[in-house]
Design a protein around this motif. Structure first.
Motif, short mmCIF file in Angstrom:
data_model
loop_
_atom_site.label_atom_id
_atom_site.label_comp_id
_atom_site.label_asym_id
_atom_site.label_seq_id
_atom_site.Cartn_x
_atom_site.Cartn_y
_atom_site.Cartn_z
N TRP A 132 0.82 -1.21 0.00
CA TRP A 132 0.00 0.00 0.00
C TRP A 132 0.86 1.27 0.00
N ARG A 133 1.91 1.27 0.84
CA ARG A 133 2.71 2.48 1.00
C ARG A 133 3.53 2.81 -0.25
N TYR A 179 4.40 3.15 -7.67
CA TYR A 179 4.28 2.03 -8.61
C TYR A 179 2.87 1.77 -9.11
N GLY A 180 1.89 2.58 -8.67
CA GLY A 180 0.53 2.42 -9.16
C GLY A 180 -0.33 1.57 -8.24
N ARG A 181 -1.64 1.66 -8.42
CA ARG A 181 -2.58 0.99 -7.53
C ARG A 181 -2.56 -0.52 -7.69
N ALA A 182 -2.04 -1.03 -8.77
CA ALA A 182 -2.00 -2.48 -8.98
C ALA A 182 -0.81 -3.13 -8.28
N TYR A 183 0.09 -2.33 -7.74
CA TYR A 183 1.32 -2.87 -7.13
C TYR A 183 0.99 -3.66 -5.87
N ARG A 184 1.64 -4.82 -5.72
CA ARG A 184 1.51 -5.63 -4.51
C ARG A 184 2.84 -6.28 -4.19
N VAL A 185 3.15 -6.38 -2.91
CA VAL A 185 4.34 -7.12 -2.49
C VAL A 185 4.08 -8.61 -2.62
N GLY A 219 7.89 13.58 2.24
CA GLY A 219 6.66 13.14 1.62
C GLY A 219 6.88 12.71 0.18
N HIS A 220 7.70 13.49 -0.56
CA HIS A 220 8.02 13.12 -1.94
C HIS A 220 8.80 11.82 -1.98
N ILE A 221 9.76 11.67 -1.08
CA ILE A 221 10.58 10.45 -1.03
C ILE A 221 9.69 9.23 -0.79
N MET A 222 8.68 9.39 0.07
CA MET A 222 7.78 8.29 0.42
C MET A 222 6.67 8.10 -0.61
N GLY A 223 6.56 9.01 -1.55
CA GLY A 223 5.52 8.90 -2.57
C GLY A 223 4.15 9.27 -2.07
#
Length: 467
Positions: free
Chosen positions: A63-64, A69-75, A384-388
């Motif tokens: 999520w973070r 990487y977009g909403r489709a990204y998952r670990v 905040g930018h670094i964390m996206g």
């Protein structure tokens, strides 16, 4: 019959802190816990499990990182209920181990069983094997916590219609979920499952939510929920809930019908006082099973019986419960108990987090205090930018007359950690100049305090402090 200085019923935050405080004062203390292990609701079904579930969901779902990487990204592509439970059990084992060690180190005795009053100074404890033990004490602290409210019209089955305790034992993650109740617990679980890509609908008869939180923060929070396609049906009530063919159908009071895989009923909790035989002690609970106490000493109307924690009602926080238990125990054993600092933080571990301390803008207006606000958005910080981060808001309210901080309100990543800077300034009666003149680590989200401070300072102009 065993005689103690303090008898504590319940080993949650209020009970354990009270017991250890009395033991440190050299008193003989016994804790009675009816659960399988010490820790109470906080450790086993409440605070620790829900926050562990949240952290696990955010980590495994990625999520973070979705800002990059977009909403489709998952670990982890396929997240199961077992994935969530595995980390939960490890965390709970650690919490219980720490608590048992604290009891042993401070020589606090504890037994398992259900306690009930025989008379105002005597309780009987029925152990799991049926053995009955009778104990008495000079003082008694009731820290029994709460349990989910389960109305008769809700067809609970521990599978498709559940309360917040049962939710931790689900066999698989639902594709869709309806949460009934937009209180803190309902909102936390609704947003956690939304982060796991479950389609969540939140229902509440009230047209507003979280009325004790600053309205601007709630509006930002609601915008974020709707932006990720959570459905908020506020001002609507579920009149009929029917299980059928592995699904659940809900009919709302406006005629709307919903079909879902799972329903979580989280509309309130009850004080767990029904088995205590309160009349034998000269006590009675209200309609929600809560006990009335003196807010300074936490004594009930029976002078030597005290109550603390969720069983006494708002704010029902683990953090405040600990302080209530400590103060109650000190008063119970005849020690001096100092009043805690005026301002304490309130944390809601939703996705995103909300945390607040001090007066809301609405409360400041009601008191007719001339004020100014400073706002910072997390995207304005380098961290905040670094964390996206695209979202996140920090708001501070200052008195125009004294320039002192009146309230701090945060929604976004790390809100429950960041709020403590504002809490310290509030309790130390700091002014806007603290935030303008101080240096904050760079890059950090804490820089938002300086940005918000400067925002307020610029708006306040040259109004002189009267301190």
């Amino acid at each position: 019959m065993d005689q103690f200085d303090l008898l504590v019923v319940g080993s949650g935050p209020a009970g354990r802190r009270g017991a250890i405080q009395a033991a440190k004062l050299g008193k003989k203390v016994l804790v009675i816990e009816q659960g399988k292990r010490v820790g109470g609701v906080s450790v086993h079904t409440g605070t620790i499990p829900s926050k562990t579930l949240r952290e696990t969901a955010l980590n495994l779902s990625g999520w973070r990182e979705r800002g990059f990487y977009g909403r489709a990204y998952r670990v982890k592509q396929e997240i199961s209920a077992e994935d969530l439970r595995r980390r939960l059990l490890i965390t709970l084992d650690h919490e219980v181990e720490v608590l048992e060690h604290q009891f042993a180190r401070n020589r606090v005795q504890h037994i398992r069983g259900k306690a009930s009053f025989v008379d105002p100074q005597t309780m009987q404890v029925v152990k799991d094997d049926g053995e009955v033990v009778t104990v008495s004490a000079a003082s008694i602290l009731l820290a029994v916590g709460t349990k989910p409210f389960r109305p008769d019209y809700m067809p609970f089955d521990n599978k498709t219609v559940l309360d917040s305790d049962e939710l931790l034992e689900i066999a698989e993650l639902p594709r869709s979920m309806v949460v009934i109740g937009a209180g803190v617990i309902g909102i936390e679980y609704a947003t956690i499952f939304s982060a796991l890509d479950t389609q969540v609908t939140l229902i509440d008869p009230k047209s507003t939510m979280l009325d004790f939180i600053d309205k601007e923060i709630v509006e930002d929070f609601i915008y974020q929920l709707r932006d990720r396609n959570m459905k908020l049906l506020l001002g609507q009530k579920a009149e009929k809930v029917i299980r059928q063919n592995g699904k659940v159908e809900l009919t709302l009071d406006n005629g709307r019908r919903l079909m879902t895989d799972m329903v979580l009923f989280a509309a309130g909790r009850m004080g767990a006082t029904d088995t205590l035989n309160l009349p034998a002690a000269g006590l009675e609970a209200d309609a929600r099973g809560r006990l009335s106490v003196n807010p300074e000493t936490f004594a009930t109307k029976v002078p030597h019986i005290f109550a603390a924690g969720d069983v006494v009602g708002f704010p029902s926080l683990a953090s405040t419960s600990m302080e209530q238990g400590r103060i109650a125990a000190r008063v119970a054993v005849g020690a001096i108990a100092k009043e805690p600092p005026k301002y304490f933080p309130y944390g809601i571990y939703a996705v995103p987090e909300i945390s607040t301390c001090g007066l809301t803008e609405e409360e400041v207006k009601e008191r007719h205090i001339p004020y100014e606000c400073g706002i910072a958005r997390f995207r304005e910080t380098s961290r905040g930018h670094i964390m996206g981060l695209d979202t996140g808001l920090l708001k501070m309210i200052f008195s125009l007359k004294t320039r002192r901080l009146l309230g701090v309100h945060i929604v976004g990543e790390g809100a429950t950690e960041l709020v403590h800077i504002g809490q310290a300034v509030l309790n130390l009666k700091g002014t806007v100049e603290y935030f303008v003149e101080n240096t904050f680590n760079y890059p950090t989200l804490a820089e938002a305090y300086k940005i918000a401070g400067l925002d307020a300072w610029n708006r306040m102009g040259d109004i002189k402090s009267e301190l």
